[in-house]
Design an enzyme around this catalytic site. Structure first.
Site, PDB file in Angstrom:
ATOM      1  N   GLU A 113     -26.395 -11.875 -18.086  1.00  0.00           N
ATOM      2  CA  GLU A 113     -26.820 -13.120 -17.160  1.00  0.00           C
ATOM      3  C   GLU A 113     -28.192 -12.899 -16.623  1.00  0.00           C
ATOM      4  O   GLU A 113     -28.535 -11.618 -16.240  1.00  0.00           O
ATOM      5  CB  GLU A 113     -25.767 -13.562 -16.139  1.00  0.00           C
ATOM      6  N   HIS A 228     -27.695 -23.844  -8.382  1.00  0.00           N
ATOM      7  CA  HIS A 228     -27.666 -23.407  -9.671  1.00  0.00           C
ATOM      8  C   HIS A 228     -28.356 -24.382 -10.362  1.00  0.00           C
ATOM      9  O   HIS A 228     -28.430 -25.702 -10.136  1.00  0.00           O
ATOM     10  CB  HIS A 228     -26.217 -23.785 -10.188  1.00  0.00           C
ATOM     11  N   ARG A 276     -32.203 -17.181 -10.740  1.00  0.00           N
ATOM     12  CA  ARG A 276     -31.659 -18.799 -10.672  1.00  0.00           C
ATOM     13  C   ARG A 276     -32.678 -19.221  -9.770  1.00  0.00           C
ATOM     14  O   ARG A 276     -33.122 -20.527 -10.012  1.00  0.00           O
ATOM     15  CB  ARG A 276     -30.582 -18.738  -9.856  1.00  0.00           C
ATOM     16  N   HIS A 337     -24.910 -24.204  -4.928  1.00  0.00           N
ATOM     17  CA  HIS A 337     -23.767 -23.441  -5.476  1.00  0.00           C
ATOM     18  C   HIS A 337     -23.147 -22.379  -4.725  1.00  0.00           C
ATOM     19  O   HIS A 337     -22.157 -22.227  -4.722  1.00  0.00           O
ATOM     20  CB  HIS A 337     -24.492 -22.744  -7.034  1.00  0.00           C
ATOM     21  N   ARG A 372     -28.786 -14.141  -4.434  1.00  0.00           N
ATOM     22  CA  ARG A 372     -27.655 -13.653  -4.957  1.00  0.00           C
ATOM     23  C   ARG A 372     -27.836 -13.456  -6.597  1.00  0.00           C
ATOM     24  O   ARG A 372     -28.152 -14.457  -7.323  1.00  0.00           O
ATOM     25  CB  ARG A 372     -26.246 -14.297  -4.972  1.00  0.00           C
TER      26      ARG A 372
HETATM   27  C1  LIG Z   1     -18.543 -23.639 -10.434  1.00  0.00           C
HETATM   28  C2  LIG Z   1     -18.534 -22.204  -9.815  1.00  0.00           C
HETATM   29  C3  LIG Z   1     -18.815 -21.160 -10.878  1.00  0.00           C
HETATM   30  C4  LIG Z   1     -18.906 -19.801 -10.179  1.00  0.00           C
HETATM   31  N1  LIG Z   1     -18.895 -18.906 -11.002  1.00  0.00           N
HETATM   32  C5  LIG Z   1     -19.102 -17.681 -10.553  1.00  0.00           C
HETATM   33  C6  LIG Z   1     -19.432 -16.662 -11.327  1.00  0.00           C
HETATM   34  O1  LIG Z   1     -19.100 -16.811 -12.786  1.00  0.00           O
HETATM   35  N2  LIG Z   1     -19.276 -15.329 -10.808  1.00  0.00           N
HETATM   36  C7  LIG Z   1     -19.052 -15.100  -9.709  1.00  0.00           C
HETATM   37  O2  LIG Z   1     -19.252 -14.023  -9.303  1.00  0.00           O
HETATM   38  N3  LIG Z   1     -19.235 -16.134  -8.620  1.00  0.00           N
HETATM   39  C8  LIG Z   1     -19.213 -17.315  -9.122  1.00  0.00           C
HETATM   40  N4  LIG Z   1     -19.005 -18.393  -8.379  1.00  0.00           N
HETATM   41  C9  LIG Z   1     -18.946 -18.163  -6.971  1.00  0.00           C
HETATM   42  C10 LIG Z   1     -17.441 -17.644  -6.456  1.00  0.00           C
HETATM   43  O3  LIG Z   1     -16.678 -18.550  -7.502  1.00  0.00           O
HETATM   44  C11 LIG Z   1     -17.384 -17.743  -5.013  1.00  0.00           C
HETATM   45  O4  LIG Z   1     -18.375 -17.113  -4.535  1.00  0.00           O
HETATM   46  C12 LIG Z   1     -15.832 -17.046  -4.733  1.00  0.00           C
HETATM   47  O5  LIG Z   1     -14.953 -17.458  -5.667  1.00  0.00           O
HETATM   48  C13 LIG Z   1     -15.536 -17.278  -3.333  1.00  0.00           C
HETATM   49  O6  LIG Z   1     -14.412 -16.724  -3.050  1.00  0.00           O
HETATM   50  P1  LIG Z   1     -13.608 -16.862  -1.623  1.00  0.00           P
HETATM   51  O7  LIG Z   1     -12.477 -16.097  -1.695  1.00  0.00           O
HETATM   52  O8  LIG Z   1     -14.650 -16.341  -0.801  1.00  0.00           O
HETATM   53  O9  LIG Z   1     -13.559 -18.386  -1.318  1.00  0.00           O
HETATM   54  P2  LIG Z   1     -12.828 -19.585  -2.250  1.00  0.00           P
HETATM   55  O10 LIG Z   1     -12.499 -19.169  -3.495  1.00  0.00           O
HETATM   56  O11 LIG Z   1     -13.742 -20.923  -2.181  1.00  0.00           O
HETATM   57  O12 LIG Z   1     -11.558 -20.007  -1.270  1.00  0.00           O
HETATM   58  C14 LIG Z   1     -11.689 -20.511  -0.122  1.00  0.00           C
HETATM   59  C15 LIG Z   1     -10.342 -20.924   0.434  1.00  0.00           C
HETATM   60  O13 LIG Z   1     -10.559 -21.243   1.848  1.00  0.00           O
HETATM   61  C16 LIG Z   1      -9.846 -22.394   2.185  1.00  0.00           C
HETATM   62  N5  LIG Z   1     -10.195 -23.109   3.128  1.00  0.00           N
HETATM   63  C17 LIG Z   1     -11.440 -23.479   3.545  1.00  0.00           C
HETATM   64  N6  LIG Z   1     -11.462 -24.133   4.873  1.00  0.00           N
HETATM   65  C18 LIG Z   1     -10.024 -23.922   5.148  1.00  0.00           C
HETATM   66  C19 LIG Z   1      -9.740 -24.526   6.542  1.00  0.00           C
HETATM   67  N7  LIG Z   1     -10.164 -25.173   7.423  1.00  0.00           N
HETATM   68  N8  LIG Z   1      -8.230 -24.131   6.758  1.00  0.00           N
HETATM   69  C20 LIG Z   1      -7.531 -23.414   5.754  1.00  0.00           C
HETATM   70  N9  LIG Z   1      -7.941 -23.128   4.662  1.00  0.00           N
HETATM   71  C21 LIG Z   1      -9.422 -23.459   4.442  1.00  0.00           C
HETATM   72  C22 LIG Z   1      -9.592 -23.284   0.778  1.00  0.00           C
HETATM   73  O14 LIG Z   1      -8.917 -24.114   0.606  1.00  0.00           O
HETATM   74  C23 LIG Z   1      -9.591 -22.149  -0.027  1.00  0.00           C
HETATM   75  O15 LIG Z   1      -8.274 -21.881  -0.203  1.00  0.00           O
HETATM   76  C24 LIG Z   1     -19.100 -19.733  -8.809  1.00  0.00           C
HETATM   77  C25 LIG Z   1     -18.698 -20.885  -7.957  1.00  0.00           C
HETATM   78  C26 LIG Z   1     -18.575 -22.112  -8.208  1.00  0.00           C
HETATM   79  C27 LIG Z   1     -18.371 -23.163  -7.468  1.00  0.00           C
END
Ligand SMILES: Cc1cc2nc3c(=O)[nH]c(=O)nc-3n(C[C@H](O)[C@H](O)[C@H](O)COP(=O)(O)OP(=O)(O)OC[C@H]3O[C@@H](n4cnc5c(N)ncnc54)[C@H](O)[C@@H]3O)c2cc1C
Length: 511
Positions: A113, A228, A276, A337, A372
């Site tokens: 990437e 993105h 990016r 993104h 990032r």
């Molecule tokens: C389309 C897309 C593609 C991506 N591709 C990549 C990739 O290939 N590689 C990579 O490294 N990163 C990628 N990313 C980024 C990566 O996916 C995210 O940074 C990472 O998954 C974030 O994980 P997290 O556990 O911090 O949050 P999330 O996975 O977003 O989880 C957040 C959680 O918090 C909960 N929540 C939020 N607010 C509240 C509230 N007030 N009360 C209760 N619950 C709440 C939500 O419901 C959810 O369960 C991508 C992101 C997107 C959107």
């Protein structure tokens, strides 16, 4: 009797699930999640998770690529921790049943990437995040972690500089209540929903960052919003713009104007594999130059069978919308993104408030600096949530404070989400200037005046998005230079005086 658990986790993505499943002792662990368990950014991650597995690769190379992308403000100690812990923890996910793509000898197939000098992207075809989410949810079930769906955390309960738990909206009783915990971990993901075009699902309204901000923690680097470059123009799936993974350019995809002219070589010697921020700015510049709403991403020169097998989700989704990626280019546009900034934490995930951890995208560990590197965010979440869980394991029991008021004003907060999205997209997008940022600040402040005060459940997201917008704008105004993702057209150069984090707290903005 107030309800209390040992560990309270807000969010069920990779960060929250990793923390919850890695607490190193038997404990009462509860995850609150805003919608259904798998409604997370994690579930949508396509490209993969960066880690050093190839003989031709090295920790030094991964560290250097990460530092280069971050342009002088990454925290090197945190980067070294992330990179060196990667292989062990990624292998652990595979051993737990994550179906990463492997070759005939069982070795990971490593993708390439933008910004990575080597092939180091471990992936499960183009649904890596789905696989990780699936396996971690399974593990949480095995470990007896309780996941409570449709529960919205509203604000932190803080007493004597200690976090004691959260106020939350209980979907069953339809009441606001308090949940106490020895340790609370915010793992609420990003804030892409403050923009009109975003790859983030509707849950990504920055709730954890806004809650921590209101509670008085330090928040860092909010100006660094990653756009993105290639979300499909016009296709919205489940409230988000559909992303075309960077891996598509890694495999040979070419960006072209709507007239069919390739343009990336004009902007970077790395061409289509440039980082990016450079690609997103190039797309915006070409759209502006030609007065078009989008550019094109063409991968149709590669064999159709390869494309269908390597990118099944992208192929199927585009086809459903009438675009056959094996035969024609995909119309794409930059979309918000990833939030590089967030709640400032140390390398154990601790915030500036006792008993409060922040993890994953809602945290700022300093690994991304001003930009990032692709596929480093799943890795960051995995590594630092693991460390935070180990650290939290030793935490002492909480003495529940007495007489904590429930200061709720349900239903009174008006919905201002669309207005915030419009303001942020117009003035605080890929290319910014001081005048636009000041206009944005004035407009968002006016909205804030309408919705401030109290804890709201009906439109908690509106309040949170307003706070996030103010944090991004204030941080952007403090950085009168261009660095990484933050591009000021009136200050296009990088200024060594600004080679540090932008740290704010509520006193910088609200008081
Ligand atoms: C389309 C897309 C593609 C991506 N591709 C990549 C990739 O290939 N590689 C990579 O490294 N990163 C990628 N990313 C980024 C990566 O996916 C995210 O940074 C990472 O998954 C974030 O994980 P997290 O556990 O911090 O949050 P999330 O996975 O977003 O989880 C957040 C959680 O918090 C909960 N929540 C939020 N607010 C509240 C509230 N007030 N009360 C209760 N619950 C709440 C939500 O419901 C959810 O369960 C991508 C992101 C997107 C959107």
């Amino acid at each position: 009797m107030p309800r209390k658990v040992d560990f309270l986790v807000i969010g069920s993505g990779i960060a929250g699930l990793t923390f919850a499943t890695k607490i190193p002792r038997p404990a009462d662990i509860l995850i609150l999640t805003k919608k259904r368990k798998a409604d997370t950014n994690t579930n949508y991650a396509q490209g993969g998770i960066a880690s050093v597995f190839s003989n031709e690769d090295s920790f030094d190379s991964h560290i250097q690529d990460t530092l280069n992308a971050g342009v002088g403000i990454c925290h090197k100690d945190a980067v070294e921790i992330m990179v060196s812990n990667g292989p062990r923890l990624v292998q652990e996910l595979y051993d737990m049943g994550c179906r990463f793509s492997v070759d005939a000898q069982g070795k990971f197939l490593l993708g390439r990437e933008g910004g990575h000098a080597k092939r180091r992207i471990v992936h499960a075809k183009d649904y890596t995040g789905y696989e990780i989410e699936r396996v971690l949810l399974e593990r949480a079930k095995q470990r007896g972690v309780v996941i409570s769906e449709n529960e919205i955390a509203l604000d932190l309960v803080v007493d004597n500089d200690e976090c004691c738990g959260v106020y939350y909206f209980d979907a069953d009783t339809r009441r606001i209540d308090i949940l106490y915990a020895d340790a609370t971990a915010l793992a609420t993901g990003g804030a892409g929903q403050v923009y009109m075009h975003t790859t983030n699902p509707p849950i990504a309204t920055g709730d954890g960052i806004a809650m921590a901000f209101r509670a008085g923690t330090r928040i860092a680097n909010m100006e660094f919003v990653q756009f993105h470059p290639t979300a499909v123009f016009t296709i919205q799936v489940d409230g988000r713009s559909f992303l075309i993974s960077e891996a598509v350019r890694g495999e040979g995809g070419i960006l072209k104007t709507t007239e069919g002219e390739p343009f990336m070589d004009k902007y970077s010697t790395a061409g289509n594999l440039a980082p990016r921020d450079i690609v997103a700015r190039a797309c915006v510049a070409e759209m502006k130059r030609l007065g078009t709403t989008h550019v094109l991403l063409d991968i149709s020169h590669l064999p159709a069978d390869f494309l269908r097998n390597r990118f099944p989700t992208i192929y199927d989704t585009c086809l459903r919308w009438g675009i056959d990626i094996t035969r024609e280019p995909i119309p794409v546009v930059p979309a918000a993104h990833y939030a590089c900034g967030g709640i400032q934490v140390n390398t154990q995930g601790e915030t500036s408030i006792k008993r409060l951890y922040a993890l994953g995208e809602s945290a700022c560990t300093g690994v991304h600096g001003s930009n990032r590197l692709a596929s480093n965010s799943l890795l960051e979440a995995l590594v630092f949530a693991t460390r935070a869980a180990q650290h939290a394991g030793d935490i002492a029991g909480l003495a529940i404070p007495r007489d904590v008021p429930i200061n709720a004003t349900p239903d009174k907060c008006p919905d201002r989400k669309l207005m915030i999205k419009e303001i942020m997209s117009r003035y605080v997008g890929v290319i910014r200037n001081k005048q636009g940022l000041i206009a944005a600040r004035d407009q968002v402040r006016r909205l804030y005046a309408e919705i401030a005060d109290g804890i709201h459940y009906k439109n908690a997201e509106s309040l949170n998005m307003t706070h996030i917008a103010l944090m991004i704008i204030e941080s952007a105004l403090r950085r009168q230079e261009s660095r990484g993702l933050h591009y000021m057209e009136d200050h296009p150069g990088t200024d060594p005086e600004h080679a540090h984090d932008t740290v704010i707290d509520r006193t910088s903005i609200l008081e």
